[in-house]
Every structure is written in C-alpha cells, then in structure tokens.
Scaffold this active site. Structure first.
Site, short mmCIF file in Angstrom:
data_model
loop_
_atom_site.label_atom_id
_atom_site.label_comp_id
_atom_site.label_asym_id
_atom_site.label_seq_id
_atom_site.Cartn_x
_atom_site.Cartn_y
_atom_site.Cartn_z
CB CYS A 1 51.19 34.23 55.79
SG CYS A 1 51.51 35.85 55.11
NE ARG B 1 48.04 29.19 54.51
CZ ARG B 1 46.75 29.37 54.19
NH1 ARG B 1 46.09 28.40 53.60
NH2 ARG B 1 46.13 30.50 54.44
CD1 TRP C 1 51.36 36.40 49.11
CD2 TRP C 1 52.89 34.95 48.38
NE1 TRP C 1 51.42 36.51 47.75
CE2 TRP C 1 52.34 35.63 47.27
CE3 TRP C 1 53.87 33.99 48.16
CZ2 TRP C 1 52.74 35.38 45.96
CZ3 TRP C 1 54.26 33.74 46.85
CH2 TRP C 1 53.71 34.43 45.78
CG ASN D 1 47.11 34.12 56.54
OD1 ASN D 1 47.52 34.85 55.65
ND2 ASN D 1 46.24 33.15 56.31
N GLY D 2 46.85 37.56 56.94
CA GLY D 2 45.74 38.43 56.56
C GLY D 2 46.26 39.83 56.26
CD GLU E 1 46.27 31.93 29.54
OE1 GLU E 1 47.25 32.27 28.83
OE2 GLU E 1 46.38 31.29 30.58
CE LYS F 1 47.27 28.10 31.70
NZ LYS F 1 47.84 29.23 31.15
CD GLU G 1 50.88 26.29 30.30
OE1 GLU G 1 52.08 26.41 30.61
OE2 GLU G 1 50.05 27.16 30.58
CG HIS H 1 42.64 35.75 6.21
ND1 HIS H 1 42.55 36.42 5.02
CD2 HIS H 1 41.69 36.30 7.01
CE1 HIS H 1 41.61 37.36 5.10
NE2 HIS H 1 41.08 37.31 6.29
CE LYS I 1 53.40 29.56 38.61
NZ LYS I 1 52.23 29.54 37.73
C1 AGP Z 1 51.68 30.02 31.66
O1 AGP Z 1 50.75 29.04 32.05
C2 AGP Z 1 53.10 29.52 31.74
N1 AGP Z 1 53.40 29.03 33.02
C3 AGP Z 1 54.09 30.53 31.21
O2 AGP Z 1 53.70 30.87 29.90
C4 AGP Z 1 54.21 31.84 32.03
O3 AGP Z 1 53.03 32.61 31.88
C5 AGP Z 1 55.40 32.62 31.49
O4 AGP Z 1 56.55 31.85 31.69
C6 AGP Z 1 55.56 33.98 32.15
O5 AGP Z 1 55.81 33.81 33.52
P1 AGP Z 1 55.71 35.10 34.47
O6 AGP Z 1 54.30 35.56 34.42
O7 AGP Z 1 56.12 34.59 35.82
O8 AGP Z 1 56.65 36.13 33.93
#
Ligand code: AGP
Length: 614
Positions: A2, A27, A74, A100-101, A487, A491, A494, A510, A609
C-alpha cells in the site's frame, strides 16, 4: 503493498497528502482515505476506488488542517470497500492510523480485544492495531508515542504506520518493520512522511529512512526524535535525495517491468508468507481450507486462463499430476467457453488470473459454475471479479504489477500452485514425507536463489545485445520447462515484437528444425534433471545445423557449456521447482532486447494490462 502519506507543519495538509497518494497509486489503488485534524475534530474521509474517487468525495467536505494522514490500499485482508479503506479509527474515535504491511497475529489480538469490549467495523488486520494502541494508552496512561511502542511489542508481522490523535494536534508518530517509511525534513520544521520519496521530493531533499523497529516522534516545529522498539534513543541519519521523481516511482529502475522482475525474491516470499512452515513441516492455503477434501477426492481438475497465466496453469498440470496424482486439463479460457465442454458436478475448475478481470477467463468460470462445478481462483488483485465469483481461492500477494508484461505474477502463480499441489499431495498421501520435506525446504530458499539469478543481469544484457536484431527466435524446454519455453517466447514477442515460438524440445524434429539457421537464436532450458540428456541431444541437433544456442543451465554445467554459444547459469534446485528460476533469465533477456530495440517496455503496442473484452 500500500501507499502511505502524512504531513505535519504549517501548510494545509490535505492537498499535500492527496497529491502524494496519487504519486503512490502504483503501490496500490483499490481504495483510499485521508484523515485531518482541525477545529471540528478528527475528520476521516475514505472511499473504495482510486484516489480521484476520494478526491471527488472529499471536495465537498471540511478538509482543512495542518496535520493529516493518508493511504492508498492494495487489499490483503478484507475486500476493497469504504469500510476496509484506511485510515482506521480507534473505538473511542480519538486515534487515527494508516498501515502498510501485514499483521500476522491480528486474529489473536482481535479476539482478545473483542473479549474486552472492543467493537470492530472492518475486516482488516490494521484496525486491530489502532484499537490496541487506544487500549494501551488508556490503560497505561502514557504518551501516544509510548502507547504505540508498547502496542507494537505485541505485533508479529510487517508494518509502516503513522498515527495521530485528537488530543495531540502537534504530533505524529511513525514506526516501521519490514515495510518502507521515509520522513522528509521540511525547511520550516515540518515533516513529510511516505512509503517512498516520490511524495516528498518536491518539498525537501533531506530525508530519514526509518530502520526496522524504529519509532519516530514528530512534533511540529521541533527536531525529529527516534527510538528503538526497546525504547533506546537513536540518532537520525539524514540523507540527501538524488533520484528524480520519475525514477523514484520505479524504485530507481528504468521501467516498472525491470523493477517487478527484481521484486521476485520478495514477491515469492510474500506469496508463501504464512503458508509454509519448514520447521513444522507444514503447508497450508487458508483460502481453500474448506475445499481441501474436495480437492483431494477430485477426479479431474480443469485450469482455465489466458496468456502468461495459461503458462502458469501448464506448470500447474505438471505439479498436480506429479505431486497430487490428479488428472489436469489446461484450457485456453477463450476456447473452453465456446467449445460446449463436458463439465461434471464433481469437476473442480481453477481460474488463474493476475488481474482477476480477464473477460474470457471470467466467462469460462461462469460457464463452469452454471454446470455445477466447484470453481476456485488464483488471483493477484484482491476483490477482483474472478475472486468474487469463485467458491474459494488463493491470492498470489505479488503486489501491483504495473508492467503490461507479466513477470512477478507468473512466479507467484507458480508458487501458489506448488503450495496447493504439495498440500493436496500430502493430504492424499501421494507424496512421501521425505520428498515433501525436501521440497518445502527447497521452496523456502527459492527467493535467495532467484536473487542469485538476478545477479546475472549484466551477462544477460550482453547476450541480449547479440540477438536484439533477430527476426525470429525458438524457445525449447522439456517437462515442466516446456511451459517456461512458451512463457519466454511470449515475453520476447510481446515487448520486443520479434516473432518467437516456444516448443517442447523433442517436437523440434517434427517441423521447427527446418527453421534453424545461423540467424535464429534458439533459447534452451537445459537444467540438470530427468530429461537433461535428451535436451543435450536437441542442442546438438541445432548446432549440427549451424543454429545459435543460448542455454539456461544448472550452475557448474560443463557439458552444455562446451556446445552452446552462450550459457546462463542458475542455481541447482529440485527439478519440480526449476520453473521458478529458469523463467528469470528469459524475462531479463526479453526486457533488455526490447529496451535495445527502443520498444515501450511497460506499455507495448496493441496490448493492455488486463483484457476485459473478448
Ligand atoms: C502476459 O505478459 C500478458 N500481459 C498477458 O498474456 C496476460 O498474461 C493475459 O492477458 C492474462 O491476464 P490475467 O493474468 O490478468 O488474466
């Protein structure tokens, strides 16, 4: 995590605190509040939602006064709402506190206080503390500072607090343990307090960072006074702030993503805090306690997620099938919801989502719920939509993840899945005691090993420079390293916009092997373990076609070192826990390549996000 802000001096406190809270919203931002002291008394304004929502509400109120405390939350204990927002007020209305904590023993203290007549309004751990201070102050008839000190000697956990009292209009008390608290020394004997220096830097560059178990008594117009929790006077160490505002919000890192990558030793520890006790040989997730038997008897688990969270679910498949011997199906939420899937009443559907708001994941859960399945959630945002519709769940406690590319949320999700699989496997007896004890002992030191991997940052940056202009990349892994390969590829694509694919290493023959040439980097997770020799063969197949290999290897590996173009070493750990370490170099690789390509790392093009639309 927080954000707290406070002020005492000769200026109006409210505008300083409000602006400071906006600076700290990174935060935490699910609710906010400000309390001020003026001729009308101790006035407390707090609202669910962002600071702007509080501002709108308080704009019609009396917010005058030269002393005040503020908080942006938070949530960890208690849903985000007006009641659970800070500041919290003592039972007699005389004391206000922001925190905060996490107070780990709040439930014990709360029971004792209730037995002595205290009445609580919120579900938070914080409210317990302000009632405890009130009780100590009245019972011992001591100063506010002494009451805070005595009360804190009963508290187990982490705190950064600021306290003010109706009958002390010229004084603030601050204290910290494990959570940060900075005190800015104003030029006219005023004090600016905050979780970090961002709300302070525009007023003063002279700051004192409180140390653990330190208490500050701040009297308007006087010198700062510091004490230890053992009541030993301490000399304040005044520092000159160098960092500029922009850098401060990112904790001195260039981007939120890099900050969050480096937060992982802490976020993984916060994730298993209170859920893992090696000495007692115990693992427990309170949020799913009522469903442990159901999970132990489950004939099938279905995990639904998107993106990075889907990769965490794939790691979860390996964990649950290995440790708890439960069949797992991992589904893209977007596919699952439209496939007219077979869902039985004895199915358990687990949604994994950092934001807890992803539309496809939410819809998949609603479909499962409508078919009578038990639905559980693993989310990072407390009170998010997914966490609210599930029967139960576990929060990852990774703190706000601001960078669009998920990093610390992924390792926190994998940590929760590991704890869950260990706990169920132990209950079912599908994991023997020695392996259980070995894994929880190793899990407890994973944060230190993550920190060790982060020390390779400079070497990884050099490797990134070599491959930053690649047009394609291939990521390979076997077993629970296959989801890590996926993953790593996500990364890279994206945030650097380089096309990248993750593949099971054995699948390369394959098809993808046709892509191998001198231009394309192949990132391979080749750590010691069950499939090591097989992965070594895959590396040889790549090298035989003049491919470039960057291998993630176990510290001290010589065999792969002799054949790969570059190796990045990670500390040895149990095969089951490798994803928590092998992910880190791939996060750093994609970060550095993206920065070198001039990409907007924290807000990549076309991305959001949280994908709250289909
Ligand atoms: C991952 O780096 C991306 N931002 C995206 O794939 C994300 O993981 C996906 O949209 C799922 O989001 P969520 O975990 O908030 O459900």
């Amino acid at each position: 995590m927080c954000g707290i802000v406070a002020y005492i001096g000769h200026k109006e406190a409210y505008p300083i605190i409000l602006k400071g809270l906006k600076r700290l919203e990174y935060r935490g931002y699910d609710s906010a509040g400000i309390a001020v002291l003026n001729s009308e008394g101790l006035l407390n304004y707090k609202r669910k939602g962002k600071v702007a929502h509080l501002e709108e509400f308080a704009s019609q109120q009396n917010t005058s006064g030269n002393i005040g405390i503020g908080h942006t939350r938070w949530a960890t204990h208690g849903l985000p709402n007006d009641i659970n927002a800070h500041p919290h007020i003592s039972g007699d209305g005389s004391i206000a506190l922001i925190h905060n904590g996490i107070i780990e023993n709040y439930d014990t203290i709360k029971e004792e206080l209730i037995s002595r007549g205290h009445v609580f309004k919120s579900e938070t751990d914080t409210e317990v503390l302000v009632h405890l201070i009130e009780e100590v102050r009245n019972r011992e008839n001591v100063s506010l500072g002494e009451a805070v000190r005595l009360a804190l000697t009963n508290v187990v956990g982490a705190y950064a607090i600021v306290v003010m009292a109706h009958d002390n209009p010229n004084q603030l008390i601050a204290a910290r343990k494990s959570s940060p608290l900075v005190i800015g020394l104003g030029k006219e004997g005023d004090f600016y307090l905050a979780s970090d220096a961002t709300p302070i830097v525009e007023y003063t560059k002279e700051v004192v960072y409180l140390d653990d178990e330190e208490i500050a008594v701040l009297n308007r117009g006087e010198e700062i006074k510091l004490y230890s929790i053992q009541n030993q006077p301490k000399t304040p160490f005044v520092q000159e702030l160098e960092l500029q505002l922009e850098a401060l919000e990112k904790g001195g890192y260039e981007h939120f993503m890099l900050k969050e990558i480096h937060e992982q030793p802490t976020s993984i520890k916060d994730c298993f805090r209170g859920r893992l006790n090696v000495d007692k040989g115990w693992v427990g997730l309170g949020g799913i306690k009522d469903y442990e038997q159901k999970l132990a008897k489950a004939k099938r688990l279905i995990m639904v997620a998107c993106g990075t969270s889907w990769h965490a679910a794939l790691v979860g498949e390996y964990l649950f099938e290995d440790l708890a011997r439960i069949p797992v199906e991992v589904e893209y939420a977007s596919e699952f919801r439209y496939r007219n899937p077979i869902i039985n009443e004895d199915d358990i559907v687990i949604a994994i989502s950092q934001s807890g708001e992803t539309a496809d994941t939410l819809a998949a859960l609603e479909l499962a719920k409508s078919k009578g399945a038990t639905i559980l959630g693993i989310c990072n945002v407390v009170g998010s939509s997914i966490s609210r519709i599930t029967h139960a769940g576990s929060y990852t406690h990774a703190g706000p993840e601001i960078g669009v590319a998920s990093t610390k949320a992924f390792t926190a999700q994998v940590t929760v899945l590991t704890l869950m699989a260990l706990s169920i496997g132990r209950n079912k007896g599908t994991i023997d005691e020695s392996r259980f004890q070995r894994l929880i002992t190793e899990l407890e030191i994973i944060p230190e090993k993550v920190a060790k991997v982060l020390e390779s940052n400079d070497k990884i940056e050099e490797i990134s420079r070599i491959y930053k202009d690649a047009r394609n990349a291939l990521y390979l892994g076997r077993g629970n390293s296959f989801p890590v390969a996926l993953e790593g590829a996500l990364k890279l694509k994206e945030i650097s916009y380089i096309h990248a694919e993750g593949y099971p290493a054995a699948e390369m023959k394959h098809g993808p092997i046709a892509l191998i040439d001198e231009e394309m980097p192949v990132f391979v997770i080749a750590t010691k373990g069950q499939s090591y020799e097989k992965v070594v063969s895959n590396i040889q197949e790549v090298k035989a076609r003049k491919g470039k290999v960057v291998a993630i290897v176990t510290e001290g590996d010589k065999q792969v070192k002799g054949m790969a173009d570059h190796v990045i070493e990670i500390p040895e750990t149990d095969d089951t826990l490798v994803p928590l370490l092998s992910t880190i170099p791939l996060q750093l690789l994609s970060y550095h390549i993206a920065v070198m390509r001039g990409c907007n790392v924290d807000q990549p093009r076309n991305l959001a996000k949280s994908v709250t639309v289909e």
